[in-house]
Scaffold this motif. Sequence first.
Motif, mmCIF file in Angstrom:
data_model
loop_
_atom_site.group_PDB
_atom_site.id
_atom_site.type_symbol
_atom_site.label_atom_id
_atom_site.label_comp_id
_atom_site.label_asym_id
_atom_site.label_seq_id
_atom_site.Cartn_x
_atom_site.Cartn_y
_atom_site.Cartn_z
ATOM 1 N N ILE A 286 0.850 -1.189 0.000
ATOM 2 C CA ILE A 286 0.000 0.000 0.000
ATOM 3 C C ILE A 286 0.885 1.238 0.000
ATOM 4 O O ILE A 286 1.819 1.351 0.800
ATOM 5 N N TYR A 287 0.582 2.158 -0.901
ATOM 6 C CA TYR A 287 1.354 3.388 -1.058
ATOM 7 C C TYR A 287 0.500 4.615 -0.715
ATOM 8 O O TYR A 287 -0.722 4.596 -0.879
ATOM 9 N N GLU A 288 1.189 5.660 -0.295
ATOM 10 C CA GLU A 288 0.533 6.951 -0.052
ATOM 11 C C GLU A 288 0.972 7.943 -1.117
ATOM 12 O O GLU A 288 2.153 8.011 -1.477
ATOM 13 N N ILE A 289 -0.006 8.701 -1.628
ATOM 14 C CA ILE A 289 0.227 9.706 -2.661
ATOM 15 C C ILE A 289 -0.298 11.040 -2.149
ATOM 16 O O ILE A 289 -1.329 11.087 -1.465
ATOM 17 N N ARG B 54 4.070 16.990 -3.444
ATOM 18 C CA ARG B 54 5.111 15.958 -3.442
ATOM 19 C C ARG B 54 4.891 15.069 -4.655
ATOM 20 O O ARG B 54 3.837 14.433 -4.781
ATOM 21 N N ASN B 55 5.874 15.025 -5.523
ATOM 22 C CA ASN B 55 5.723 14.290 -6.781
ATOM 23 C C ASN B 55 6.257 12.867 -6.665
ATOM 24 O O ASN B 55 6.824 12.325 -7.602
ATOM 25 N N TRP B 56 6.061 12.262 -5.512
ATOM 26 C CA TRP B 56 6.470 10.885 -5.320
ATOM 27 C C TRP B 56 5.466 10.171 -4.414
ATOM 28 O O TRP B 56 4.702 10.786 -3.683
ATOM 29 N N ILE C 99 8.853 6.854 -5.033
ATOM 30 C CA ILE C 99 8.440 6.368 -6.348
ATOM 31 C C ILE C 99 7.932 7.555 -7.167
ATOM 32 O O ILE C 99 6.975 8.223 -6.772
ATOM 33 N N PRO C 100 8.530 7.857 -8.318
ATOM 34 C CA PRO C 100 8.075 9.012 -9.115
ATOM 35 C C PRO C 100 6.615 8.853 -9.543
ATOM 36 O O PRO C 100 6.200 7.791 -10.007
ATOM 37 N N ILE C 101 5.852 9.914 -9.366
ATOM 38 C CA ILE C 101 4.447 9.909 -9.770
ATOM 39 C C ILE C 101 4.341 10.021 -11.286
ATOM 40 O O ILE C 101 4.955 10.900 -11.904
#
Length: 448
Positions: free
Chosen positions: A193-196, A202-204, A250-252
């Motif tokens: 699970i990732y947070e954006i 924040r572009n990651w 991780i780059p968006i």
Amino acid sequence: MQTMNFGISAALAMAFAAGAATAQDHCGEAPGAPVHHYIPANADTVHWGYFSKDRAPQVYAHSGDYVTLETLTHHANDDAARMVTGDPGAESVFAWDPLSKGVDRRGAGPMDASVLGRGAGEGFGVHILTGPVHVCGAEPGDVLEVRILDMAPRPSGNPEHAGKTFGSNAAAWWGFHYNDQVEEPKGREVITIYEIDPTGERNWASAVYKFQWTPQTDPYGVLHETIDYPGVPVDHATVEELPALDGVRIPIRMHFGTMGVAPAEADFVDSVPPSYFGGNIDNWRIGKGGTMYYPVAVPGALLSAGDPHAAQGDSELAGTAIETSLTGLVQVILHKASEQEGTIVEGLDYPLLETDSEWVVHGFSYANYLAELGEAAQSDIYSKSSIDNAMRDAFRKMRTFLMTVKGLNEDEAVSLMSVAADFGVTQVVDGNWGVHGVISKGIFPAAN
């Protein structure tokens, strides 16, 4: 629930209210200026796991119109507290109790789950798609241009996670890595699970935690040993949440993993394998600023979009991207068959991507697997794909593009491809594997 403030158009409301009128009744004369349509994502506006030429349109748009599409990830129930709870649209789609589901059909398979017993639609197709959009005047032989003007993450509706967006990555049984694991236990499926940041400051993306899939029993009592049916709610009391990728950014790359028009060959077409009509191409370049061109196969084109991604690498090796929910603004432009000569869409029979600086052709193991593999195409494609075939298809499409659009002869096109074009693996997880070919516009300065 926060959404992009584009507003629901009068045309959308009229389309819902008018019922089973003809396309001409809905379309009428084109207005003097483009109209903006809005399609929210809810149980009434999405179709889950399939493309269909018989799906009733959500809006009727003229060439030049704008459409805002709310799109949901089919992986939201991997962590419902972060990606479903408090979001009325997502809650209506993922609703599932012992008596009913918000969206029953999930996939192009039989409704009675008579093949594998997974559930209605069998999960033969997994993506939640918003639409379709009927483009007035579109006919087979035409080309639909779809300009992606904006994309924004869908914030969590849960007050406990206010101001955040989340996504899920599944390293699953269909991943390229699955039969080549080196650590124990082998044969494991792992979800991260990732947070954006929904503000874009924040572009990651950063990992929140990971867990190994354990057998899950859905509300109808069906046991899912693996991730074999979309939208199964994960009981987090049965999994161990562990730290993951500490300090990694991780780059968006926000994009639609799946977008395309309805194919003509079957009434229900599995959303997983991509093909000439677009679909699940899984190219991270199909995002803001990109323009897709699709050959129209059925009247009205019937454009749908979904499978939204926050980030993905070429190949999508483990099974999925960072699957998240996004809202996109697109503009649809219709290119009639009679007007294509001398343009980049002349003779186009595959999905073509254009960016500010590049053209990108999409090759597949089978350019049109529905026609090439016969009656069993939708099952056979999963055992017949190869990178070799996809590379050859991409090469042929790039050669045709350079000869037709840029006026090169074959020898010139072949030389240019070897010295200036980049070919990459788009994905190896979608049944019909993909290779994309990229050519820079800058090598044709006179044309620019």
